[in-house]
Design a protein around this motif. Structure first.
Motif, PDB file in Angstrom:
ATOM      1  N   MET A   1     -61.098  79.716  -5.496  1.00 23.77           N
ATOM      2  CA  MET A   1     -60.952  78.293  -5.182  1.00 23.77           C
ATOM      3  C   MET A   1     -60.724  78.097  -3.685  1.00 23.77           C
ATOM      4  SD  MET A   1     -58.231  75.634  -6.649  1.00 23.77           S
ATOM      5  CE  MET A   1     -58.561  75.806  -8.381  1.00 23.77           C
ATOM      6  N   SER A   2     -61.257  77.041  -3.186  1.00 23.34           N
ATOM      7  CA  SER A   2     -61.174  76.877  -1.731  1.00 23.34           C
ATOM      8  C   SER A   2     -60.085  75.875  -1.360  1.00 23.34           C
ATOM      9  CB  SER A   2     -62.520  76.429  -1.181  1.00 23.34           C
ATOM     10  OG  SER A   2     -62.801  75.150  -1.697  1.00 23.34           O
ATOM     11  N   THR A   3     -60.084  75.538  -0.120  1.00 24.48           N
ATOM     12  CA  THR A   3     -59.048  74.691   0.453  1.00 24.48           C
ATOM     13  C   THR A   3     -58.930  73.365  -0.269  1.00 24.48           C
ATOM     14  OG1 THR A   3     -59.996  75.516   2.470  1.00 24.48           O
ATOM     15  CG2 THR A   3     -58.151  73.986   2.670  1.00 24.48           C
ATOM     16  N   LEU A   4     -57.702  72.897  -0.401  1.00 29.59           N
ATOM     17  CA  LEU A   4     -57.457  71.606  -1.013  1.00 29.59           C
ATOM     18  C   LEU A   4     -56.254  70.995  -0.312  1.00 29.59           C
ATOM     19  CD1 LEU A   4     -58.317  69.886  -3.603  1.00 29.59           C
ATOM     20  CD2 LEU A   4     -56.203  70.759  -4.545  1.00 29.59           C
ATOM     21  N   THR A   5     -56.374  69.760   0.103  1.00 31.42           N
ATOM     22  CA  THR A   5     -55.225  69.151   0.779  1.00 31.42           C
ATOM     23  C   THR A   5     -54.457  68.282  -0.201  1.00 31.42           C
ATOM     24  OG1 THR A   5     -56.488  67.241   1.470  1.00 31.42           O
ATOM     25  CG2 THR A   5     -56.420  69.110   2.991  1.00 31.42           C
ATOM     26  N   PHE A   6     -53.193  68.063   0.141  1.00 31.68           N
ATOM     27  CA  PHE A   6     -52.305  67.300  -0.728  1.00 31.68           C
ATOM     28  C   PHE A   6     -52.831  65.891  -0.936  1.00 31.68           C
ATOM     29  CE2 PHE A   6     -48.377  64.705  -1.252  1.00 31.68           C
ATOM     30  CZ  PHE A   6     -48.036  65.188  -2.498  1.00 31.68           C
ATOM     31  N   HIS A   7     -53.368  65.318   0.155  1.00 32.48           N
ATOM     32  CA  HIS A   7     -53.800  63.930   0.054  1.00 32.48           C
ATOM     33  C   HIS A   7     -55.058  63.795  -0.783  1.00 32.48           C
ATOM     34  CE1 HIS A   7     -50.729  62.278   2.540  1.00 32.48           C
ATOM     35  NE2 HIS A   7     -50.881  63.298   3.350  1.00 32.48           N
ATOM     36  N   ALA A   8     -55.805  64.901  -0.894  1.00 33.46           N
ATOM     37  CA  ALA A   8     -57.049  64.821  -1.653  1.00 33.46           C
ATOM     38  C   ALA A   8     -56.814  64.925  -3.157  1.00 33.46           C
ATOM     39  CB  ALA A   8     -57.998  65.928  -1.205  1.00 33.46           C
ATOM     40  N   ILE A   9     -55.564  65.187  -3.574  1.00 33.80           N
ATOM     41  CA  ILE A   9     -55.276  65.291  -5.010  1.00 33.80           C
ATOM     42  C   ILE A   9     -55.466  63.915  -5.647  1.00 33.80           C
ATOM     43  CG2 ILE A   9     -53.449  65.659  -6.718  1.00 33.80           C
ATOM     44  CD1 ILE A   9     -53.885  68.261  -5.707  1.00 33.80           C
ATOM     45  N   SER A  10     -56.386  63.849  -6.577  1.00 32.77           N
ATOM     46  CA  SER A  10     -56.678  62.554  -7.194  1.00 32.77           C
ATOM     47  C   SER A  10     -55.983  62.457  -8.548  1.00 32.77           C
ATOM     48  CB  SER A  10     -58.179  62.405  -7.382  1.00 32.77           C
ATOM     49  OG  SER A  10     -58.616  63.406  -8.280  1.00 32.77           O
ATOM     50  N   ASP A  11     -56.015  61.270  -9.121  1.00 33.09           N
ATOM     51  CA  ASP A  11     -55.432  61.086 -10.446  1.00 33.09           C
ATOM     52  C   ASP A  11     -56.108  61.989 -11.461  1.00 33.09           C
ATOM     53  OD1 ASP A  11     -53.717  59.288  -9.448  1.00 33.09           O
ATOM     54  OD2 ASP A  11     -54.822  57.498 -10.090  1.00 33.09           O
ATOM     55  N   ALA A  12     -57.402  62.202 -11.259  1.00 33.88           N
ATOM     56  CA  ALA A  12     -58.134  63.070 -12.178  1.00 33.88           C
ATOM     57  C   ALA A  12     -57.614  64.498 -12.096  1.00 33.88           C
ATOM     58  CB  ALA A  12     -59.621  63.032 -11.832  1.00 33.88           C
ATOM     59  N   ASP A  13     -57.315  64.930 -10.858  1.00 27.59           N
ATOM     60  CA  ASP A  13     -56.759  66.280 -10.675  1.00 27.59           C
ATOM     61  C   ASP A  13     -55.423  66.393 -11.409  1.00 27.59           C
ATOM     62  OD1 ASP A  13     -58.825  67.198  -9.071  1.00 27.59           O
ATOM     63  OD2 ASP A  13     -57.922  66.317  -7.265  1.00 27.59           O
ATOM     64  N   ILE A  14     -54.600  65.358 -11.251  1.00 24.19           N
ATOM     65  CA  ILE A  14     -53.292  65.369 -11.898  1.00 24.19           C
ATOM     66  C   ILE A  14     -53.461  65.438 -13.406  1.00 24.19           C
ATOM     67  CG2 ILE A  14     -51.169  64.057 -12.287  1.00 24.19           C
ATOM     68  CD1 ILE A  14     -51.546  62.860  -9.500  1.00 24.19           C
ATOM     69  N   ALA A  15     -54.401  64.609 -13.913  1.00 22.68           N
ATOM     70  CA  ALA A  15     -54.629  64.577 -15.359  1.00 22.68           C
ATOM     71  C   ALA A  15     -55.095  65.938 -15.859  1.00 22.68           C
ATOM     72  CB  ALA A  15     -55.634  63.490 -15.697  1.00 22.68           C
ATOM     73  N   ALA A  16     -55.973  66.564 -15.081  1.00 22.65           N
ATOM     74  CA  ALA A  16     -56.491  67.872 -15.482  1.00 22.65           C
ATOM     75  C   ALA A  16     -55.366  68.904 -15.519  1.00 22.65           C
ATOM     76  CB  ALA A  16     -57.586  68.309 -14.513  1.00 22.65           C
ATOM     77  N   ALA A  17     -54.536  68.895 -14.463  1.00 27.13           N
ATOM     78  CA  ALA A  17     -53.437  69.856 -14.406  1.00 27.13           C
ATOM     79  C   ALA A  17     -52.444  69.591 -15.525  1.00 27.13           C
ATOM     80  CB  ALA A  17     -52.735  69.757 -13.049  1.00 27.13           C
ATOM     81  N   ARG A  18     -52.203  68.297 -15.796  1.00 28.15           N
ATOM     82  CA  ARG A  18     -51.260  67.944 -16.851  1.00 28.15           C
ATOM     83  C   ARG A  18     -51.759  68.421 -18.208  1.00 28.15           C
ATOM     84  NH1 ARG A  18     -47.202  63.824 -17.094  1.00 28.15           N
ATOM     85  NH2 ARG A  18     -47.895  62.725 -15.242  1.00 28.15           N
ATOM     86  N   LYS A  19     -53.075  68.370 -18.346  1.00 27.36           N
ATOM     87  CA  LYS A  19     -53.642  68.782 -19.626  1.00 27.36           C
ATOM     88  C   LYS A  19     -53.482  70.289 -19.823  1.00 27.36           C
ATOM     89  CE  LYS A  19     -57.709  67.976 -22.438  1.00 27.36           C
ATOM     90  NZ  LYS A  19     -59.162  68.033 -22.335  1.00 27.36           N
ATOM     91  N   ARG A  20     -53.665  71.010 -18.728  1.00 32.21           N
ATOM     92  CA  ARG A  20     -53.568  72.470 -18.853  1.00 32.21           C
ATOM     93  C   ARG A  20     -52.116  72.936 -18.977  1.00 32.21           C
ATOM     94  NH1 ARG A  20     -56.370  75.426 -14.179  1.00 32.21           N
ATOM     95  NH2 ARG A  20     -55.511  77.302 -15.145  1.00 32.21           N
ATOM     96  N   TYR A  21     -51.239  72.337 -18.202  1.00 33.10           N
ATOM     97  CA  TYR A  21     -49.829  72.779 -18.198  1.00 33.10           C
ATOM     98  C   TYR A  21     -48.922  71.573 -18.424  1.00 33.10           C
ATOM     99  CZ  TYR A  21     -51.998  76.775 -15.961  1.00 33.10           C
ATOM    100  OH  TYR A  21     -52.807  77.830 -15.675  1.00 33.10           O
ATOM    101  N   PRO A  22     -48.927  71.036 -19.641  1.00 34.16           N
ATOM    102  CA  PRO A  22     -48.156  69.797 -19.864  1.00 34.16           C
ATOM    103  C   PRO A  22     -46.664  69.976 -19.535  1.00 34.16           C
ATOM    104  CG  PRO A  22     -48.885  70.775 -21.943  1.00 34.16           C
ATOM    105  CD  PRO A  22     -49.578  71.529 -20.856  1.00 34.16           C
ATOM    106  N   LYS A  23     -46.105  71.149 -19.795  1.00 29.82           N
ATOM    107  CA  LYS A  23     -44.663  71.332 -19.606  1.00 29.82           C
ATOM    108  C   LYS A  23     -44.277  71.374 -18.132  1.00 29.82           C
ATOM    109  CE  LYS A  23     -43.224  73.389 -23.912  1.00 29.82           C
ATOM    110  NZ  LYS A  23     -43.329  74.690 -24.587  1.00 29.82           N
ATOM    111  N   ALA A  24     -45.262  71.677 -17.280  1.00 25.03           N
ATOM    112  CA  ALA A  24     -44.946  71.750 -15.849  1.00 25.03           C
ATOM    113  C   ALA A  24     -44.665  70.377 -15.275  1.00 25.03           C
ATOM    114  CB  ALA A  24     -46.096  72.393 -15.099  1.00 25.03           C
ATOM    115  N   PHE A  25     -44.957  69.333 -16.045  1.00 20.61           N
ATOM    116  CA  PHE A  25     -44.726  67.987 -15.543  1.00 20.61           C
ATOM    117  C   PHE A  25     -43.399  67.412 -16.044  1.00 20.61           C
ATOM    118  CE2 PHE A  25     -48.996  68.817 -14.570  1.00 20.61           C
ATOM    119  CZ  PHE A  25     -49.246  68.094 -13.423  1.00 20.61           C
ATOM    120  N   GLY A  26     -42.506  68.312 -16.348  1.00 18.51           N
ATOM    121  CA  GLY A  26     -41.164  67.888 -16.721  1.00 18.51           C
ATOM    122  C   GLY A  26     -41.086  67.539 -18.190  1.00 18.51           C
ATOM    123  N   ASP A  27     -40.006  68.015 -18.818  1.00 14.62           N
ATOM    124  CA  ASP A  27     -39.766  67.752 -20.222  1.00 14.62           C
ATOM    125  C   ASP A  27     -38.997  66.441 -20.320  1.00 14.62           C
ATOM    126  OD1 ASP A  27     -39.003  67.747 -22.832  1.00 14.62           O
ATOM    127  OD2 ASP A  27     -38.765  69.932 -22.920  1.00 14.62           O
TER     128      ASP A  27
END
Lengths: 272, 285, 306
Positions: B1-27
């Motif tokens: 995976m290549s470079t990614l900046t914090f500001h470039a994180i989109s809602d879709a990215d968040i949704a994707a990450a949340r789907k893969r690791y739901p517990k990482a987003f706080g219980d």
């Protein structure tokens, strides 16, 4: 561009780093080598001011780093991430919180004290962990990880800082050869893909030769060599390492060698 | 995976990450529990401070301020009757010493009766332990008051109070030390064919003696501290002088006496530290 | 085996050992005799100063037994569990008669526990804050560290009942003075323990947070606090036990809780009311000790607390 102008460090009566003047252009991967106690670590820790320089100046893109104070200093530390020999992670927190702590500088007092991180930060931290192949342990308590895993988490923490320079203080000295290779590969990938300047203290010659664009050799606080890996002849290296030469060379071939096959057997050392 | 900046994180990215690791987003359960417990503590604190009439603190500030100034402005220092003060301090130390010594002597006997490995009769052992609980459960100053009622005002009541509470404390700690003994060493002595007396002398004593001495020294230190206030109920020592002069409104003298006591206690701590080092070496307890 | 040669002289090991042994015994004897004399002298001085003489003890001891005899409840089995009679009174010899003021005691004990709890919470807050300033490896400014350590020493050095005495004068009779007194003393005691724990913490995580650009607060919150939290909790629980004992006696000087009742009862009556209150206090203290001890042990290994 990072410029050093006569940077010195003195502990009481001993001079750890004698006035050092050199320049590191952006995007370079620099290895600092030398035997233990040569002042490598002090030099590196002066860059992000974990050790306070006793004299001289340091400029980054023309800005005087040595004069920074308070919030400006913390901003500079945020801009130049550091990876440590002993990882320096918070063992009792889980991995993802450790990685997210890389964004603490951007937090207000209340949210950092209460440990509240946004979903965006969490997603970013997972991306960074994923890049180092560590996303699967995101929720584990950090001190349950192995050394190699911890160092990769530490690099992920450094990445979420979105630094402009990456400092690595003996990043592989506490790791086995396989993990050392993974960590060094990661550092080089960061250097090549992100264009980050990487300054790396290394004990072993071999690693420095293999991964770095430029090698700086230190001896008793003085920079005695500064050039490309090709320019670093065996004789020059022997001079840098002095009495520890045999150790550094043989170590390069055995314990922390990054080649898949060992070149020499440990018995060879007995002959010397 | 290549470079990614914090500001470039989109809602879709968040949704994707949340789907893969739901517990990482706080219980949410853990988060609620945390917030609730904090809220409980804060609500309790506010309620209890109201219950204890914290407002009195504000209305009392004049009085408190006057008291503070009178404590730090020392007047008529020639008339302070220093001899009485130092006699009181000496008496406090003496009370603590006699009380601790008596407590130690009696605790030695009781400890062996309360330790599992030296007192096999369970019923008796428990009776001894409950008795010790009573000795320890009643505060030293309460014992002081009780003994003042029984034998009258003066240091005798203080010594008795220190004696009884130290006896309770020390006997419990001693018995724990006896129970934690290394059995291998005792067996080693027994294997040489030693009789009971020798087993105790060479198997038990060398192990427990340093611990006992150390505990008794600690007890002496803490008794000197607590003996300073026994006088508040009339059980002798410097506390009697403190309360007398406090009641008389001589706050500067009270401050002086308390400072002196603090210094004396610091000296005693230092001295007993030296003795402890001499007897049991650096390892402490 | 042949004899050992030292400095060219031939000495057999046995006689060499004997020489050393005699020397050692002589050295030890001198030290021991000196210590013994000092100890005896100190003892005699103490007995004289505290006027702890055999005749006083001889006249005192019978009175002690007499007193304890008079405060024991005279319970009678046949009426032990009897309720109030027609006149609304408990019969003499019943538990109800012994504990006539039970509900008053219970209310005071409840107040005592609340005092201890509030004081413990306040002290924890203050002690945590001060411990980071007082710990040598954490302090943001060395002079602040020295100041904080001296302050904690003072708070710890003065017994809570003395603080209570002064505070009762300042804020009036009532539990507030007791809560504040216990808070101040417990802050000193906990602050010292906490700062020692901080000093033993690893500085590596702190370096890590520092390198990330974290402020001093963030370094402490993430670098130190996470390491020391179990120890802090354990010490805080242990302090709560002590504070319950303390809040039971600050009432002696009018600072609220069961202490005032205790002092009043002991000073003015010599009947079974004394044992009634005392027994309740001992029970409360013992139960809280047991619960808190269990909590501490489940939290952290038994060995980490002396």
């Amino acid at each position: 561009m990072l410029e050093f102008k006569g940077l010195t460090k003195q502990f009481n009566s001993t001079v750890a780093v004698k006035p050092a003047t050199f320049t590191i252009p952006d995007g370079q991967m620099v290895g600092i080598i030398g035997r233990s106690g040569a002042g490598k670590s002090t030099l590196l820790r002066m860059i992000n001011r974990l050790n306070e320089p006793s004299g001289g100046q340091m400029l980054f893109q023309g800005r005087d780093i040595t004069a920074l104070k308070g919030r400006d200093l913390r901003q500079w530390r945020n801009e130049c991430a550091m990876v440590f020999q002993q990882f320096n992670l918070v063992g009792r927190l889980n991995v993802i919180t450790n990685v997210m702590s890389g964004r603490l500088f951007h937090h207000g007092f209340a949210s950092s004290m209460m440990g509240i991180f946004t979903a965006k930060e969490r997603a970013f931290a997972i991306r960074a962990l994923d890049r180092l192949g560590m996303a699967h342990v995101a929720l584990q308590q950090t001190d349950t990880l192995s050394g190699g895993q911890m160092q990769r988490v530490a690099i992920a923490r450094a990445l979420v800082q979105e630094p402009r320079i990456m400092l690595a203080d003996e990043p592989i000295a506490s790791l086995d050869p396989l993990n050392a290779k993974v960590v060094m590969d990661a550092l080089r990938a960061i250097n090549r893909q992100d264009g980050l300047t990487v300054i790396c203290n290394l004990h072993t010659l071999d690693t420095a030769r293999q991964y770095c664009d430029r090698i700086i050799g230190m001896q008793d606080g003085v920079i005695v060599f500064d050039g490309t890996p090709k320019e670093l002849t065996d004789r020059a290296a022997r001079e840098i390492y002095g009495a520890e030469a045999e150790e550094a060379f043989s170590e390069a071939m055995t314990s922390t060698a990054l080649h898949p096959q060992p070149v020499a057997q440990p018995e060879a050392r007995v002959v010397n | 995976m290549s470079t990614l900046t914090f500001h470039a994180i989109s809602d879709a990215d968040i949704a994707a990450a949340r789907k893969r690791y739901p517990k990482a987003f706080g219980d949410p359960f853990v988060a609620t529990l945390k917030a609730a417990s904090w809220a409980f503590v804060i609500v309790y604190l506010i309620w209890s401070l109201g219950f204890f009439e914290i407002g009195k603190l504000l209305s009392a500030s004049d009085r408190a301020w006057a008291l503070m100034t009178r404590m730090v402005v020392w007047q008529d220092m020639a008339t302070w009757q220093y001899a009485n003060i130092y006699k009181g301090i000496a008496q406090t130390i003496a009370m603590a010493f006699v009380g601790t010594l008596l407590g130690t002597i009696f605790a030695l006997g009781l400890a062996f009766l309360a330790a599992r490995n030296t007192m096999p009769v369970g019923l008796f052992r428990h009776a001894v332990r409950r008795l010790l609980d009573v000795f320890r459960g009643i505060d030293q100053i309460v014992w002081g008051l009780v003994f003042v009622r029984a034998v009258g005002l003066g240091p005798l009541a203080g010594v008795l109070a220190i004696w009884i509470s130290d006896m309770g404390n020390l006997a419990k700690l001693y018995s724990e030390a006896i129970e934690n003994i290394d059995r291998k060493q005792v067996e080693g002595v027994r294997a040489t064919g030693a009789d009971t007396g020798r087993i105790i002398r060479y198997g038990y004593l060398p192990q427990i003696l340093p611990v006992f001495i150390s505990l008794s020294l600690y007890s002496f230190e803490s008794s000197t501290r607590s003996a300073t206030i026994l006088g508040l109920v009339g059980a002798g020592g410097i506390g009697m002088i403190i309360i007398e002069r406090f009641r008389a409104g001589l706050f500067d003298q009270v401050a002086f006496v308390v400072l002196n006591v603090l210094v004396v206690i610091a000296v005693i701590d230092w001295g007993s530290g030296l003795i402890r080092k001499r007897f049991i070496g650096e390892r402490g307890h | 085996m042949a004899s050992v040669t030292t400095n060219g002289q031939d000495r057999d090991p046995v006689s060499l050992f004997e020489i050393h042994r005699r020397q050692m015994i002589r050295d030890r004897m001198i030290v021991n005799v000196t210590l013994g004399v000092v100890f005896l002298g100190f003892l005699l001085w103490s007995l004289w100063i505290s006027r702890f003489t055999p005749d006083r003890l001889a006249t005192g001891l019978p009175r002690i037994f007499e007193y304890f005899g008079s405060v024991m409840p005279s319970l009678q089995w046949d009426v032990l569990f009897d309720g109030r009679n027609e006149a609304g009174r408990f019969p003499a010899g019943s538990i109800g008669y012994w504990y006539n003021d039970f509900w008053k005691y219970l209310r005071l004990i409840w107040e005592t526990i609340l005092m201890a709890l509030t004081a413990t919470i306040l002290a924890i807050g203050l002690a945590v804050a001060l411990s980071f300033i007082a710990a040598r490896n954490c302090t943001p400014f060395p002079w602040a560290g020295v100041l904080a350590r001296r302050f904690l020493e003072f708070c710890r050095g003065v017994p809570e009942i003395l603080f209570a005495l002064v505070l009762v004068f300042a804020v009036g009779i009532g539990p507030l003075a007791g809560v504040l007194a216990i808070t101040i003393h417990a802050t000193g005691a906990l602050g010292k323990l906490f700062s020692e724990v901080n000093e033993n913490a690893s500085m590596r995580p702190v370096d890590g947070i520092k390198a990330v650009g974290g402020s001093w607060f963030e370094q402490m919150r993430y670098g130190i606090l996470t390491q020391v939290l179990p120890n802090f909790t354990s010490y805080a629980l242990w302090r709560f036990e002590i504070n319950v004992r303390a809040s039971a006696v600050v009432g002696f000087v009018g600072a609220g809780g069961i202490g005032a009742e205790l002092s009043h009862t002991i000073s003015f009556y010599s009947d079974d009311r004394v044992t009634a209150v005392l027994l309740l206090v001992v029970l409360t203290v013992t139960i809280i000790d047991l619960v808190s001890e269990r909590a501490r042990h489940s939290l952290i290994g038994k060995e980490s607390l002396r």
